[in-house]
Design a protein around this motif. Sequence first.
Motif, PDB file in Angstrom:
ATOM      1  N   LEU A   1      21.897 -23.881  32.101  1.00 26.17           N
ATOM      2  CA  LEU A   1      22.898 -23.754  31.106  1.00 26.17           C
ATOM      3  C   LEU A   1      24.420 -24.287  31.385  1.00 26.17           C
ATOM      4  O   LEU A   1      25.409 -24.104  30.713  1.00 26.17           O
ATOM      5  CB  LEU A   1      22.932 -22.163  31.083  1.00 26.17           C
ATOM      6  N   LEU A   2      24.588 -24.808  32.551  1.00 28.28           N
ATOM      7  CA  LEU A   2      25.639 -25.360  32.853  1.00 28.28           C
ATOM      8  C   LEU A   2      26.273 -26.443  31.928  1.00 28.28           C
ATOM      9  O   LEU A   2      27.334 -26.557  31.523  1.00 28.28           O
ATOM     10  CB  LEU A   2      25.679 -25.943  34.443  1.00 28.28           C
ATOM     11  N   LEU A   3      25.165 -27.315  31.590  1.00 24.77           N
ATOM     12  CA  LEU A   3      25.705 -28.402  30.458  1.00 24.77           C
ATOM     13  C   LEU A   3      25.772 -27.564  29.474  1.00 24.77           C
ATOM     14  O   LEU A   3      27.034 -28.118  28.674  1.00 24.77           O
ATOM     15  CB  LEU A   3      24.355 -29.027  30.456  1.00 24.77           C
ATOM     16  N   ALA A   4      25.182 -26.766  28.823  1.00 29.14           N
ATOM     17  CA  ALA A   4      25.550 -26.133  27.583  1.00 29.14           C
ATOM     18  C   ALA A   4      26.838 -25.407  27.676  1.00 29.14           C
ATOM     19  O   ALA A   4      27.693 -25.437  26.812  1.00 29.14           O
ATOM     20  CB  ALA A   4      24.407 -25.151  27.189  1.00 29.14           C
ATOM     21  N   ALA A   5      27.219 -24.870  28.929  1.00 27.31           N
ATOM     22  CA  ALA A   5      28.440 -24.335  28.756  1.00 27.31           C
ATOM     23  C   ALA A   5      29.775 -25.075  29.175  1.00 27.31           C
ATOM     24  O   ALA A   5      30.860 -24.729  28.462  1.00 27.31           O
ATOM     25  CB  ALA A   5      28.536 -23.316  30.123  1.00 27.31           C
ATOM     26  N   ALA A   6      29.292 -26.300  29.597  1.00 23.23           N
ATOM     27  CA  ALA A   6      30.453 -27.361  29.857  1.00 23.23           C
ATOM     28  C   ALA A   6      30.824 -27.947  28.498  1.00 23.23           C
ATOM     29  O   ALA A   6      32.056 -28.412  28.650  1.00 23.23           O
ATOM     30  CB  ALA A   6      29.944 -28.486  30.564  1.00 23.23           C
ATOM     31  N   LEU A   7      30.072 -27.630  27.421  1.00 26.80           N
ATOM     32  CA  LEU A   7      30.669 -28.156  26.266  1.00 26.80           C
ATOM     33  C   LEU A   7      31.486 -27.286  25.446  1.00 26.80           C
ATOM     34  O   LEU A   7      31.986 -27.759  24.475  1.00 26.80           O
ATOM     35  CB  LEU A   7      29.460 -28.876  25.266  1.00 26.80           C
ATOM     36  N   LEU A   8      31.632 -26.156  25.921  1.00 32.12           N
ATOM     37  CA  LEU A   8      32.774 -25.324  25.316  1.00 32.12           C
ATOM     38  C   LEU A   8      34.217 -25.491  25.494  1.00 32.12           C
ATOM     39  O   LEU A   8      34.440 -26.045  26.153  1.00 32.12           O
ATOM     40  CB  LEU A   8      32.488 -23.992  25.800  1.00 32.12           C
ATOM     41  N   PRO A   9      34.875 -25.215  24.353  1.00 36.71           N
ATOM     42  CA  PRO A   9      36.418 -25.482  24.447  1.00 36.71           C
ATOM     43  C   PRO A   9      37.107 -24.896  25.304  1.00 36.71           C
ATOM     44  O   PRO A   9      38.042 -25.517  26.146  1.00 36.71           O
ATOM     45  CB  PRO A   9      36.681 -25.471  23.206  1.00 36.71           C
ATOM     46  N   GLY A  10      36.923 -23.696  25.869  1.00 38.07           N
ATOM     47  CA  GLY A  10      37.882 -22.949  26.724  1.00 38.07           C
ATOM     48  C   GLY A  10      37.580 -21.496  26.900  1.00 38.07           C
ATOM     49  O   GLY A  10      38.485 -20.739  27.232  1.00 38.07           O
ATOM     50  N   GLU A  11      36.354 -21.091  26.923  1.00 38.09           N
ATOM     51  CA  GLU A  11      35.786 -19.859  27.013  1.00 38.09           C
ATOM     52  C   GLU A  11      35.683 -19.481  28.603  1.00 38.09           C
ATOM     53  O   GLU A  11      35.623 -20.204  29.255  1.00 38.09           O
ATOM     54  CB  GLU A  11      34.632 -19.397  26.549  1.00 38.09           C
ATOM     55  N   GLN A  12      35.750 -18.109  28.779  1.00 36.66           N
ATOM     56  CA  GLN A  12      35.613 -17.577  30.263  1.00 36.66           C
ATOM     57  C   GLN A  12      33.957 -17.619  30.479  1.00 36.66           C
ATOM     58  O   GLN A  12      33.567 -16.740  30.037  1.00 36.66           O
ATOM     59  CB  GLN A  12      36.461 -16.323  30.564  1.00 36.66           C
ATOM     60  N   VAL A  13      33.816 -18.563  31.256  1.00 34.36           N
ATOM     61  CA  VAL A  13      32.240 -18.568  31.630  1.00 34.36           C
ATOM     62  C   VAL A  13      31.971 -18.374  33.099  1.00 34.36           C
ATOM     63  O   VAL A  13      32.692 -18.829  34.042  1.00 34.36           O
ATOM     64  CB  VAL A  13      31.775 -19.798  31.290  1.00 34.36           C
ATOM     65  N   VAL A  14      31.081 -17.401  33.584  1.00 35.78           N
ATOM     66  CA  VAL A  14      30.834 -17.285  34.859  1.00 35.78           C
ATOM     67  C   VAL A  14      29.278 -17.586  35.096  1.00 35.78           C
ATOM     68  O   VAL A  14      28.258 -17.253  34.337  1.00 35.78           O
ATOM     69  CB  VAL A  14      30.883 -15.782  35.222  1.00 35.78           C
ATOM     70  N   TRP A  15      29.083 -18.358  36.332  1.00 40.83           N
ATOM     71  CA  TRP A  15      27.624 -18.665  36.556  1.00 40.83           C
ATOM     72  C   TRP A  15      27.097 -17.681  37.780  1.00 40.83           C
ATOM     73  O   TRP A  15      27.580 -17.619  38.851  1.00 40.83           O
ATOM     74  CB  TRP A  15      27.873 -20.166  37.009  1.00 40.83           C
ATOM     75  N   ASP A  16      26.281 -16.972  37.331  1.00 42.97           N
ATOM     76  CA  ASP A  16      25.584 -16.035  38.552  1.00 42.97           C
ATOM     77  C   ASP A  16      24.720 -16.834  39.275  1.00 42.97           C
ATOM     78  O   ASP A  16      23.306 -17.210  38.387  1.00 42.97           O
ATOM     79  CB  ASP A  16      24.954 -14.663  37.656  1.00 42.97           C
ATOM     80  N   VAL A  17      24.716 -17.082  40.581  1.00 45.55           N
ATOM     81  CA  VAL A  17      23.728 -18.091  41.180  1.00 45.55           C
ATOM     82  C   VAL A  17      22.684 -17.358  41.914  1.00 45.55           C
ATOM     83  O   VAL A  17      23.225 -16.697  43.063  1.00 45.55           O
ATOM     84  CB  VAL A  17      24.661 -19.031  42.099  1.00 45.55           C
ATOM     85  N   HIS A  18      21.482 -17.456  41.318  1.00 45.49           N
ATOM     86  CA  HIS A  18      20.248 -16.702  41.692  1.00 45.49           C
ATOM     87  C   HIS A  18      19.631 -17.272  42.786  1.00 45.49           C
ATOM     88  O   HIS A  18      19.160 -16.539  43.844  1.00 45.49           O
ATOM     89  CB  HIS A  18      19.263 -16.422  40.764  1.00 45.49           C
ATOM     90  N   GLU A  19      19.655 -18.623  42.924  1.00 45.13           N
ATOM     91  CA  GLU A  19      18.783 -19.350  44.095  1.00 45.13           C
ATOM     92  C   GLU A  19      19.495 -20.437  44.531  1.00 45.13           C
ATOM     93  O   GLU A  19      20.422 -20.932  44.057  1.00 45.13           O
ATOM     94  CB  GLU A  19      17.544 -19.508  43.722  1.00 45.13           C
TER      95      GLU A  19
END
Length: 382
Positions: free
Chosen positions: A107-125
Motif C-alpha cells: 500500500l506504500l505505492l497507493a499512498a504515495a500518490l495521495l496529494p497530502g493526507e496524513q498516512v501512517v504505515w504499521d510495519v508488521h514484519e
Amino acid sequence: MSRTSPLASARSVLVLTVVHHPEDARIRHREIAALLDAGWHVTYAAPFSGYDLEVPGPVRTGQGDLRHRDVRRATGRRRLAALLHAHRILRTLGPRHDVMVIHDPELLLAAALLPGEQVVWDVHEDTAAAIQAKEWVPGPLRRAVAAAVHGAEQLAERRFPLLLAEYQYQDRFRRRHVVVPNAVSVPAAPAPPGTGRVVYLGTVTMERGAAEMVEVADALHTRTRGQVTLEVVGPAHGRAADLLADAARRGHLRWHGFVPSSRALAMLDGALAGLSLLQDLPNYRHSMPTKILEYMAHGVPVVTTPLPLAQTAVRGAGIVVPFADPDAAVEAILRLREDPDLAARLGAAGHGVASESYDWAQLSEGFVGTLAALATSPPKNR
C-alpha cells in the motif's frame, strides 16, 4: 486542508489492509478495539469478500463507532487490481478522516500518490527478509526483490510516520520510530494445563513448521494411543494445507481452519502445550511469534524452536527444541504430560511474564495517544 473530520468532533481513522484477514488480531482485535474504546470513529477497509466473509454492518462501541468497507484482496502475483482499488479508497475516503493507517507494504505505492493526507504505515514484519519465504516470488528473483523492498522502505521512512511491531525493526531504518509491540490480552486466571490436547494457533505454512507438526501429531497419536491430539487453529497455505488435510483424514490431528479470535483464544485454555516450530529463516530471527505470547497468557507451556526472541521469552515458561526436530518436540510434550507439576509451573510462569511484559491492556493507551498525536500533526512534506 483542515484536519477536522466531518464525521464527528472526535478523532477518526481509516484503517486499510489488502492482505491481512479482516479478523487479524493486531489490526482488528487490538488496535481498532483500542481506538473504539477511546471513542474514535473508525472506517475499516479490508478484503472481506476475498476471505469469503460478509461485510459487517456498522458497529457502535462505547463512544466510538466502526464502519466497514470491502476492498480487493492481494494474493500472490495478483496485486495490481487490489492496489488500484486501495488507492481509490484512500483518495475518496481519506480526506474524511484525521489519519489513515495502512498495514501492508504494497500500500506504500497507493499512498504515495495521495496529494497530502496524513498516512501512517504499521510495519508488521521484516518485509525484505520475508521475501525468502514467498512461494509466489521466483527463486532467482528473490534477492533483487528483497533489495527493492528495502529501498522502498527507506523511501517510505522519509514520507510517512511509522509504527513498528518489534523493537528489532529499528535497525532497518535510519531514524527511531514508535514501537507498538505485538502484545496480547491476558486472562486474569487461566485454567491449568490439561493432558489431552496440544495446540497450534496461527497461519500454517511449510516455513512455520507444517511438516514437523504433522510428524508430531502422528507420533503423539501412536505413542499415546490417541489420548493426546494436536489441534491446529488457523488457515493453511500451499502444501501445508494438503499435509494438514491428510493428517486430519487419518484422525491424527484436528484442523479447525480459521476461527475468529475470541473463539480461537478460548480454545487454548487447558491445553497441555502450545507449539511454535518456526524454521530458522531471516524474517523469524528478530520477530516475536505472537502465538507464543498467546500460549503464555493462557497459562499453556510453550514448545518452541530456538529463535532468539522466542527462546528468551519462554525461559522458565516452556521447552526449547532444535529446528526441524519433531522427535524432540514429541519428547518435550510427553515430558509435560508425565510431569503435571512441571507443566503447571511452566504455565504459571508464562502467565506471569505475559501479565507483566506483554499485556495489551497496559500498552493500548500508548498506541492511541501516538495515533492522536499523528492525527493532529501536519503531513510530512511530499
